[in-house]
Design a protein around this motif. Structure first.
Motif, short mmCIF file in Angstrom:
data_model
loop_
_atom_site.label_atom_id
_atom_site.label_comp_id
_atom_site.label_asym_id
_atom_site.label_seq_id
_atom_site.Cartn_x
_atom_site.Cartn_y
_atom_site.Cartn_z
N MET A 55 9.16 -15.60 -28.36
CA MET A 55 9.61 -14.30 -27.87
C MET A 55 10.44 -13.57 -28.92
O MET A 55 10.29 -12.36 -29.12
CB MET A 55 10.38 -14.48 -26.57
N LEU A 56 11.32 -14.30 -29.59
CA LEU A 56 12.12 -13.70 -30.67
C LEU A 56 11.20 -13.15 -31.75
O LEU A 56 11.40 -12.03 -32.24
CB LEU A 56 13.08 -14.74 -31.25
N GLY A 57 10.20 -13.93 -32.12
CA GLY A 57 9.26 -13.49 -33.16
C GLY A 57 8.49 -12.25 -32.77
O GLY A 57 8.28 -11.35 -33.58
N ALA A 58 8.08 -12.19 -31.51
CA ALA A 58 7.37 -11.01 -31.03
C ALA A 58 8.27 -9.78 -31.14
O ALA A 58 7.84 -8.71 -31.55
CB ALA A 58 6.91 -11.21 -29.59
N VAL A 60 11.05 -9.40 -33.18
CA VAL A 60 11.38 -9.10 -34.58
C VAL A 60 10.17 -8.51 -35.30
O VAL A 60 10.26 -7.42 -35.88
CB VAL A 60 11.87 -10.37 -35.31
N ASP A 61 9.05 -9.22 -35.26
CA ASP A 61 7.88 -8.74 -35.99
C ASP A 61 7.27 -7.50 -35.35
O ASP A 61 6.76 -6.61 -36.04
CB ASP A 61 6.83 -9.85 -36.10
N GLY A 62 7.35 -7.41 -34.03
CA GLY A 62 6.87 -6.21 -33.35
C GLY A 62 7.69 -4.99 -33.74
O GLY A 62 7.14 -3.91 -34.00
N THR A 63 9.01 -5.15 -33.79
CA THR A 63 9.88 -4.04 -34.20
C THR A 63 9.62 -3.64 -35.65
O THR A 63 9.51 -2.45 -35.96
CB THR A 63 11.36 -4.41 -34.00
N LEU A 64 9.50 -4.63 -36.53
CA LEU A 64 9.21 -4.33 -37.93
C LEU A 64 7.88 -3.61 -38.08
O LEU A 64 7.74 -2.70 -38.90
CB LEU A 64 9.22 -5.60 -38.78
N LEU A 66 6.36 -1.72 -35.70
CA LEU A 66 6.51 -0.36 -35.15
C LEU A 66 7.25 0.57 -36.10
O LEU A 66 6.96 1.77 -36.17
CB LEU A 66 7.24 -0.41 -33.81
N LEU A 67 8.21 0.02 -36.86
CA LEU A 67 8.99 0.83 -37.80
C LEU A 67 8.29 0.99 -39.15
O LEU A 67 8.81 1.67 -40.03
CB LEU A 67 10.37 0.21 -38.01
N GLY A 68 7.12 0.39 -39.31
CA GLY A 68 6.37 0.53 -40.55
C GLY A 68 6.73 -0.48 -41.63
O GLY A 68 6.28 -0.36 -42.76
N GLY A 69 7.49 -1.49 -41.28
CA GLY A 69 7.87 -2.52 -42.26
C GLY A 69 6.75 -3.50 -42.55
O GLY A 69 6.68 -4.08 -43.62
N LEU A 70 5.89 -3.70 -41.57
CA LEU A 70 4.70 -4.54 -41.73
C LEU A 70 3.48 -3.70 -41.40
O LEU A 70 3.43 -3.05 -40.36
CB LEU A 70 4.74 -5.73 -40.76
N ARG A 71 2.51 -3.69 -42.30
CA ARG A 71 1.27 -2.95 -42.05
C ARG A 71 0.10 -3.88 -42.29
O ARG A 71 -0.02 -4.47 -43.37
CB ARG A 71 1.18 -1.73 -42.97
N PHE A 72 -0.75 -4.00 -41.28
CA PHE A 72 -1.87 -4.92 -41.33
C PHE A 72 -3.14 -4.16 -41.62
O PHE A 72 -3.47 -3.20 -40.93
CB PHE A 72 -1.99 -5.67 -40.00
N ALA A 73 -3.89 -4.61 -42.63
CA ALA A 73 -5.09 -3.91 -43.07
C ALA A 73 -6.19 -3.94 -42.02
O ALA A 73 -6.93 -2.98 -41.86
CB ALA A 73 -5.60 -4.52 -44.38
N LEU A 80 -2.14 -12.04 -33.46
CA LEU A 80 -1.73 -13.28 -32.80
C LEU A 80 -1.26 -14.33 -33.81
O LEU A 80 -0.32 -15.07 -33.56
CB LEU A 80 -2.89 -13.83 -31.96
N TRP A 81 -1.92 -14.39 -34.98
CA TRP A 81 -1.55 -15.42 -35.96
C TRP A 81 -0.09 -15.29 -36.40
O TRP A 81 0.56 -16.27 -36.68
CB TRP A 81 -2.49 -15.43 -37.17
N LEU A 82 0.43 -14.06 -36.42
CA LEU A 82 1.82 -13.86 -36.81
C LEU A 82 2.76 -14.37 -35.71
O LEU A 82 3.78 -14.98 -36.00
CB LEU A 82 2.08 -12.38 -37.12
N TRP A 83 2.41 -14.14 -34.47
CA TRP A 83 3.21 -14.67 -33.35
C TRP A 83 3.27 -16.18 -33.40
O TRP A 83 4.29 -16.78 -33.10
CB TRP A 83 2.57 -14.28 -32.02
N LEU A 84 2.15 -16.80 -33.75
CA LEU A 84 2.05 -18.26 -33.72
C LEU A 84 2.91 -18.94 -34.78
O LEU A 84 3.22 -20.13 -34.65
CB LEU A 84 0.59 -18.68 -33.85
#
Length: 160
Positions: A55-58, A60-64, A66-73, A80-84
């Motif tokens: 849940m923490l990962g969802a 943290v990574d979800g917020t990043l 949404l804010l444009g810190g992580l962009r997936f091609a 899902l692999w990032l959550w795992l």
């Protein structure tokens, strides 16, 4: 000692499956690793840490994301692999990383360097664009998280 080595190797195998294989490899690999961990290595109630870190990962990574810190091609939203990766990391907390929690400063430094390094390496391997500011945010987050884990351990260990 053998269990700690197996735990560390299982996490690394899971990390590679997630980052290099994406969701098709990540889901079965993480499922097997987490299931085996819970059956053979986990301590009573440890499943709560795995759920909590997922849940923490969802968050943290979800917020990043949404804010444009992580962009997936190749994906819209958080794959899902990032959550795992988060429950896989949580399997190490009471096992291969347990030694670290009795050293709060080292834990903070390890988190501040190791967390962002994992993201930087993973981003290059998984074709993820990582904004420079997100690396700084991750250093603060991971340093704080690992520092909290270490202080929590010291406080609970020192209780009468």
């Amino acid at each position: 000692m053998f269990g700690k080595v197996i735990n560390a190797l299982a996490f690394q195998a899971g990390w590679l499956a997630c980052v290099l294989g994406g969701t098709p490899w990540a889901l079965p690999t993480a499922t097997v690793i987490v299931t085996c961990h819970l059956l053979w290595l986990s301590k009573p109630g440890e499943w709560r840490w795995l759920v909590g870190f997922t849940m923490l990962g969802a968050g943290v990574d979800g917020t990043l994301t949404l804010l444009g810190g992580l962009r997936f091609a190749d994906a819209s939203g958080l794959p899902l692999w990032l959550w795992l990766l988060w429950p896989l990391f949580a399997t190490t907390l009471h096992h291969s990383l347990a030694w670290l929690w009795s050293h709060p400063r080292l834990a903070m430094l390890g988190g501040a360097l190791g967390g962002p390094s994992s993201y930087l390496g993973g981003a290059r391997l998984a074709d993820v664009e990582l904004a420079p500011w997100a690396v700084v945010v991750q250093a603060v987050l991971w340093g704080s998280l690992c520092g909290w884990l270490a202080l929590r351990t010291v406080i609970y260990r020192d209780r009468p």
